[in-house]
Design a protein around this motif. Structure first.
Motif, PDB file in Angstrom:
ATOM      1  N   ARG A  56     -14.911   8.404  -5.690  1.00  0.00           N
ATOM      2  CA  ARG A  56     -15.654   9.549  -6.457  1.00  0.00           C
ATOM      3  C   ARG A  56     -17.553   9.776  -5.723  1.00  0.00           C
ATOM      4  N   PHE A 101      -5.379   2.275  -9.370  1.00  0.00           N
ATOM      5  CA  PHE A 101      -5.438   3.825  -7.984  1.00  0.00           C
ATOM      6  C   PHE A 101      -6.191   4.201  -9.040  1.00  0.00           C
ATOM      7  N   VAL A 114      -9.736  12.893  -3.389  1.00  0.00           N
ATOM      8  CA  VAL A 114      -9.423  11.127  -3.193  1.00  0.00           C
ATOM      9  C   VAL A 114      -8.295  10.917  -3.875  1.00  0.00           C
ATOM     10  N   ASP A 115      -7.648  11.574  -4.802  1.00  0.00           N
ATOM     11  CA  ASP A 115      -6.107  11.041  -5.000  1.00  0.00           C
ATOM     12  C   ASP A 115      -5.743  10.817  -4.179  1.00  0.00           C
ATOM     13  N   LYS A 173       0.840   6.325  -9.174  1.00  0.00           N
ATOM     14  CA  LYS A 173      -0.419   6.816  -9.284  1.00  0.00           C
ATOM     15  C   LYS A 173      -0.930   6.624 -10.559  1.00  0.00           C
ATOM     16  N   ALA A 225      -6.423   7.926  -1.379  1.00  0.00           N
ATOM     17  CA  ALA A 225      -5.639   6.960  -1.659  1.00  0.00           C
ATOM     18  C   ALA A 225      -4.306   6.441  -1.729  1.00  0.00           C
ATOM     19  N   TYR A 226      -4.182   7.527  -1.756  1.00  0.00           N
ATOM     20  CA  TYR A 226      -2.030   7.682  -2.094  1.00  0.00           C
ATOM     21  C   TYR A 226      -1.622   6.769  -0.670  1.00  0.00           C
ATOM     22  N   GLN A 263     -10.605   5.711  -7.032  1.00  0.00           N
ATOM     23  CA  GLN A 263     -10.465   7.002  -7.014  1.00  0.00           C
ATOM     24  C   GLN A 263     -12.577   6.943  -7.305  1.00  0.00           C
TER      25      GLN A 263
END
Ligand SMILES: Nc1ncnc2c1ncn2[C@@H]1O[C@H](COP(=O)(O)OP(=O)(O)OP(=O)(O)O)[C@@H](O)[C@H]1O
Ligand SMILES: [Mg+2]
Length: 262
Positions: A254, A246, A204-205, A241, A208-209, A250
């Motif tokens: 999730r 952010f 997921v990070d 981040k 998102a990034y 996430q």
């Protein structure tokens, strides 16, 4: 990126059932309707087995056995099944030819094209510079790190200059530090080339990034659980981040993955 930008590709009610010889079948995808917007990065996340790879192969035109429609929309043309854009594909593990150098792997897709030798050389030089491999053009794949091998896979996928780059968990096999570097490399390549990118990821990070939008699939059969505009400004940096937005975003993803039957 939003609906004011033109779609490069439209999927309407796409479904997929795998049939095996013993007459059992697996429904992998159901009712997938989705626009892929020109110039965007679209991330697709979902539990294992939710049909992410299947969806990517259908978009690429590698799998033609599906229900529903997939259309490329251009200004002058009516949607038509035949006019799928050409796509570059990057797999989770690099599928490089071990007996060919970096340069020769990159030009693989250009052999048999109607480009002249010097045009091919120029194109390959540009791609190696873009992917940071210029100093390794005579190296062989086994002499490269995992991250460099994936950058070579990206260079090769871009050789045809396809408008659409499809990536199936491209950084999944890399260690965390290399993975973060490759994410930044990919964003730089995207900024320099203006490609449309669809990237499948478990992380997921990473979604998102990288992405402008994130599409969340449910577990089998894969359906669209949600499509989010990523609420994070560009350029994305280390500051991104460490931002609260952010972390929050996430968290949303999730939760949805949990509901999606992870
Ligand atoms: N060639 C095939 N024949 C039969 N079933 C298949 C085939 N390929 C995939 N499937 C099934 O279709 C479903 C979706 O598979 P797919 O590989 O697209 O999922 P995925 O989301 O990419 O999973 P992962 O995150 O593990 O890579 C799974 O249930 C899988 O078992
Ligand atoms: Mg997969």
């Amino acid at each position: 990126m939003n609906s004011t930008h033109p779609p490069l590709l439209t999927l309407k009610d796409v479904g997929k059932e795998y049939k095996s010889r013993d007459m059992t079948s697996t429904e992998a995808l159901r009712n997938i309707s989705l626009n892929i917007v020109a110039g965007e990065i679209l991330a697709i996340i979902g539990p294992s087995g939710s049909g992410k790879s299947t969806l990517l192969r259908i978009i690429a035109g590698l799998d033609k056995e599906f229900t529903g429609e997939i259309n490329r929309v251009t200004a002058s043309e009516k949607p038509s099944k035949k006019s799928l854009p050409s796509t570059g594909f990057v797999f989770q593990s690099p599928t490089l030819l071990p007996w060919r150098t970096v340069r020769k792997n990159t030009e693989l897709g250009l052999e048999g094209s109607n480009l002249t030798r010097s045009e091919i050389d120029r194109r390959v030089d540009d791609l190696l510079a873009l992917t940071g491999l210029a100093d390794f053009s005579t190296a062989y794949p086994h002499q490269l790190s995992g991250g460099m091998q994936q950058r070579l896979s990206i260079a090769r996928a871009l050789a045809y200059d396809p408008p659409l780059l499809l990536m199936d968990e491209p950084f999944g096999a890399l260690d965390y530090i290399t993975r973060e570097q490759l994410q930044d490399d990919l964003l730089r390549i995207w900024q320099n080339t203006g490609k449309t990118i669809v990237v499948v990821t478990h992380a997921v990070d990473e979604a998102a990034y990288l992405a402008d939008r994130v599409c969340v699939l449910t577990s089998r059969p894969g359906k669209i659980r949600a499509i989010h505009d990523v609420p994070l400004p560009r350029p994305r940096t280390l500051d991104t981040k460490s931002s609260i937005e952010f972390a929050k975003f996430q968290g949303v993803l999730r939760e949805e993955l949990k509901d999606a039957g992870n």
